[in-house]
Scaffold this motif. Sequence first.
Motif, PDB file in Angstrom:
ATOM      1  N   ILE A  30      37.566  17.584 105.259  1.00  0.00           N
ATOM      2  CA  ILE A  30      38.646  18.203 104.497  1.00  0.00           C
ATOM      3  C   ILE A  30      39.159  17.247 103.433  1.00  0.00           C
ATOM      4  N   ILE A  31      39.144  15.971 103.753  1.00  0.00           N
ATOM      5  CA  ILE A  31      39.622  14.998 102.776  1.00  0.00           C
ATOM      6  C   ILE A  31      38.701  14.963 101.557  1.00  0.00           C
ATOM      7  N   SER A  32      37.401  15.077 101.811  1.00  0.00           N
ATOM      8  CA  SER A  32      36.474  14.907 100.702  1.00  0.00           C
ATOM      9  C   SER A  32      36.056  16.235 100.064  1.00  0.00           C
ATOM     10  N   ARG A  33      36.833  17.314 100.301  1.00  0.00           N
ATOM     11  CA  ARG A  33      36.402  18.599  99.772  1.00  0.00           C
ATOM     12  C   ARG A  33      36.601  18.709  98.268  1.00  0.00           C
ATOM     13  N   SER A  34      35.793  19.581  97.660  1.00  0.00           N
ATOM     14  CA  SER A  34      35.954  19.773  96.226  1.00  0.00           C
ATOM     15  C   SER A  34      37.098  20.747  95.952  1.00  0.00           C
ATOM     16  N   THR A  35      37.614  20.706  94.728  1.00  0.00           N
ATOM     17  CA  THR A  35      38.579  21.721  94.294  1.00  0.00           C
ATOM     18  C   THR A  35      38.115  22.263  92.949  1.00  0.00           C
ATOM     19  N   TRP A  36      38.514  23.497  92.655  1.00  0.00           N
ATOM     20  CA  TRP A  36      38.203  24.090  91.349  1.00  0.00           C
ATOM     21  C   TRP A  36      38.758  23.193  90.252  1.00  0.00           C
ATOM     22  N   SER A  37      38.146  23.244  89.086  1.00  0.00           N
ATOM     23  CA  SER A  37      38.580  22.381  87.982  1.00  0.00           C
ATOM     24  C   SER A  37      40.038  22.623  87.604  1.00  0.00           C
ATOM     25  N   ASN A  38      40.469  23.865  87.621  1.00  0.00           N
ATOM     26  CA  ASN A  38      41.872  24.160  87.355  1.00  0.00           C
ATOM     27  C   ASN A  38      42.185  25.561  87.864  1.00  0.00           C
ATOM     28  N   ARG A  39      43.437  25.972  87.623  1.00  0.00           N
ATOM     29  CA  ARG A  39      43.888  27.269  88.111  1.00  0.00           C
ATOM     30  C   ARG A  39      43.056  28.411  87.531  1.00  0.00           C
ATOM     31  N   TRP A  40      42.713  28.282  86.251  1.00  0.00           N
ATOM     32  CA  TRP A  40      41.965  29.367  85.611  1.00  0.00           C
ATOM     33  C   TRP A  40      40.580  29.523  86.203  1.00  0.00           C
ATOM     34  N   ALA A  41      40.001  28.414  86.620  1.00  0.00           N
ATOM     35  CA  ALA A  41      38.690  28.504  87.262  1.00  0.00           C
ATOM     36  C   ALA A  41      38.810  29.323  88.543  1.00  0.00           C
ATOM     37  N   PHE A  42      39.876  29.077  89.289  1.00  0.00           N
ATOM     38  CA  PHE A  42      40.075  29.849  90.526  1.00  0.00           C
ATOM     39  C   PHE A  42      40.280  31.330  90.215  1.00  0.00           C
ATOM     40  N   ILE A  43      41.095  31.604  89.196  1.00  0.00           N
ATOM     41  CA  ILE A  43      41.330  33.005  88.823  1.00  0.00           C
ATOM     42  C   ILE A  43      40.004  33.669  88.459  1.00  0.00           C
ATOM     43  N   LEU A  44      39.202  32.963  87.703  1.00  0.00           N
ATOM     44  CA  LEU A  44      37.922  33.512  87.248  1.00  0.00           C
ATOM     45  C   LEU A  44      36.968  33.791  88.418  1.00  0.00           C
ATOM     46  N   VAL A  45      36.820  32.841  89.328  1.00  0.00           N
ATOM     47  CA  VAL A  45      35.883  33.075  90.439  1.00  0.00           C
ATOM     48  C   VAL A  45      36.395  34.189  91.360  1.00  0.00           C
ATOM     49  N   THR A  46      37.722  34.282  91.496  1.00  0.00           N
ATOM     50  CA  THR A  46      38.252  35.327  92.368  1.00  0.00           C
ATOM     51  C   THR A  46      38.091  36.697  91.708  1.00  0.00           C
ATOM     52  N   ILE A  47      38.286  36.757  90.398  1.00  0.00           N
ATOM     53  CA  ILE A  47      37.982  38.012  89.695  1.00  0.00           C
ATOM     54  C   ILE A  47      36.490  38.309  89.854  1.00  0.00           C
ATOM     55  N   GLY A  48      35.671  37.263  89.781  1.00  0.00           N
ATOM     56  CA  GLY A  48      34.226  37.444  89.942  1.00  0.00           C
ATOM     57  C   GLY A  48      33.882  38.053  91.294  1.00  0.00           C
ATOM     58  N   SER A  49      34.559  37.599  92.325  1.00  0.00           N
ATOM     59  CA  SER A  49      34.320  38.158  93.662  1.00  0.00           C
ATOM     60  C   SER A  49      34.778  39.605  93.720  1.00  0.00           C
ATOM     61  N   SER A  50      35.949  39.846  93.148  1.00  0.00           N
ATOM     62  CA  SER A  50      36.548  41.171  93.261  1.00  0.00           C
ATOM     63  C   SER A  50      35.821  42.220  92.418  1.00  0.00           C
ATOM     64  N   VAL A  51      35.533  41.894  91.172  1.00  0.00           N
ATOM     65  CA  VAL A  51      34.864  42.857  90.299  1.00  0.00           C
ATOM     66  C   VAL A  51      33.386  42.901  90.653  1.00  0.00           C
ATOM     67  N   GLY A  52      32.967  44.018  91.231  1.00  0.00           N
ATOM     68  CA  GLY A  52      31.572  44.105  91.651  1.00  0.00           C
ATOM     69  C   GLY A  52      31.066  45.531  91.566  1.00  0.00           C
ATOM     70  N   LEU A  53      30.065  45.819  92.362  1.00  0.00           N
ATOM     71  CA  LEU A  53      29.510  47.170  92.362  1.00  0.00           C
ATOM     72  C   LEU A  53      30.609  48.195  92.625  1.00  0.00           C
ATOM     73  N   GLY A  54      31.584  47.811  93.452  1.00  0.00           N
ATOM     74  CA  GLY A  54      32.679  48.720  93.778  1.00  0.00           C
ATOM     75  C   GLY A  54      33.379  49.243  92.529  1.00  0.00           C
ATOM     76  N   ASN A  55      33.663  48.364  91.582  1.00  0.00           N
ATOM     77  CA  ASN A  55      34.408  48.772  90.390  1.00  0.00           C
ATOM     78  C   ASN A  55      33.593  49.666  89.477  1.00  0.00           C
ATOM     79  N   ILE A  56      32.279  49.447  89.431  1.00  0.00           N
ATOM     80  CA  ILE A  56      31.473  50.150  88.449  1.00  0.00           C
ATOM     81  C   ILE A  56      30.723  51.311  89.093  1.00  0.00           C
ATOM     82  N   TRP A  57      30.316  51.106  90.319  1.00  0.00           N
ATOM     83  CA  TRP A  57      29.503  52.084  91.038  1.00  0.00           C
ATOM     84  C   TRP A  57      30.371  53.207  91.583  1.00  0.00           C
TER      85      TRP A  57
END
Length: 448
Positions: A5-32
């Motif tokens: 846990i001490i040596s874990r990575s973190t996202w580069s910044n808040r926007w990176a987290f927002i982007l990857v979480t949008i990436g997870s959320s927006v998927g086949l569900g939204n378009i299909w």
Amino acid sequence: MRQSIISRSTWSNRWAFILVTIGSSVGLGNIWKFPYMTGSQGGSAFVLIYLLSILLIGLPLLIAEILIGRRGGGNPVAAMLDTAEESGGSAWWGLVGWAGMIGALLILSYYSVVAGWIVDYLCKALTGFRVETAEAARSSFEALMDNPLRMSLWHTVFLTMTVGVVARGVVSGIEIANKIMMPGLFLILVLLTLWGWKAGDMSAAWHFMFDFRVGEVTPDVILAAVGHAFFSLSLGMGAIMAYGSYLDKKSSIVHTSLWVVAAGTLVGLLAGLAIFSLTFRHGLEPTAGAGLILQTLPLAFSHMPGGGVFSILFFLLVLFAAWTSAISLVEPFVAWLTENQDIRRSVAAWGTWLAVWILGLGVCLSLNRWADYRLFGLNLFDGLDFLTSRIMMPLSGLAIAIFVGWVMRRAAVEEEIQLRGKAFSAWYHVLRTLVPLAIALVFFHALR
Ligand code: TRP
């Protein structure tokens, strides 16, 4: 504290987290799924109900799931165990992490097969594929459904692309992939919508999506909206928890969650306008799922000037959406293998690939050769979908709401969420009462 846990990575910044979480959320569900649900179940009345379910159930739960991940600072099992221990809760809560990780892999095994169809159609589009008649569109789709070898091949390709990203690491794999694909996705979506406006029948699409047809709204529709809010936000399967565990302590969970919710809804609505403006332009019937995306749309594209280019762009859009979501389904288990079993990330990732690949082969076969093997009337494909989205997701979501609302100490929750006063009490009360009630309702209804 655990070494990993001490040596874990973190996202580069808040926007990176927002982007990857949008990436997870927006998927086949939204378009299909979302566009057709909206058009056929009440238009803007459905949109309104969906927005309410997102705001009253999805958003509070999204916040809760990120909160556990960041507080625990580990993979879903470790995060559940650590946050439970901190508040004197039982070690049984670790099961929620387990259910999430396993559920995510089960989802991935059929998600990857469907995404494989998209890769197939993208290749078709790239080689100038055209279908002149509805018959031709149907038979080319059926040819794919009847060909387990071809389907398995594309499933293999897609799964390899997905795991390849995760194997590279959290920042140098997942974050970078999302930083390339998500802006691409938005750009393509805007282009397609503009094209739909210029070349399609946008006004018919607008009426289909946004006329307020309250008569089409039944209790079933309301429950479908809640269920979809769940799937679309990737809730309950450890994906969001795992992503949240790489979020730095300074970023506001609530703020990031609002972005994710807004972006996901916007994508669904724009995709609907783009898709249906083309559909109606040719007097085609709006249909659902594979029929809409892989039969009706190719037919519409084939009859439009510029359709060749836009069909490539369209399938690229769907591929990006599916790819970034699939990545988030792999990460929870890989994180657990690396942190709790001390397995190297690359080995963990390709081991996960093997397990999901084999199950996915079964899914491919369940649509043709093995179509008669059924359990409770469902083939493997439908069975996995039912088990994950109707049973595991709601149950895990329920557990997460109860855990953060009733088991975690309020002080710990308050410290983590960094929200005070009325806003905090509003979220907290909704999470403790409305969210569990609503999920229980949806769950029992789905099982009827
Ligand atoms: N949200 C994705 C979609 O709409 C699917 C998905 C990705 C998902 N990750 C998830 C669903 C985790 C549940 C849990 O297509």
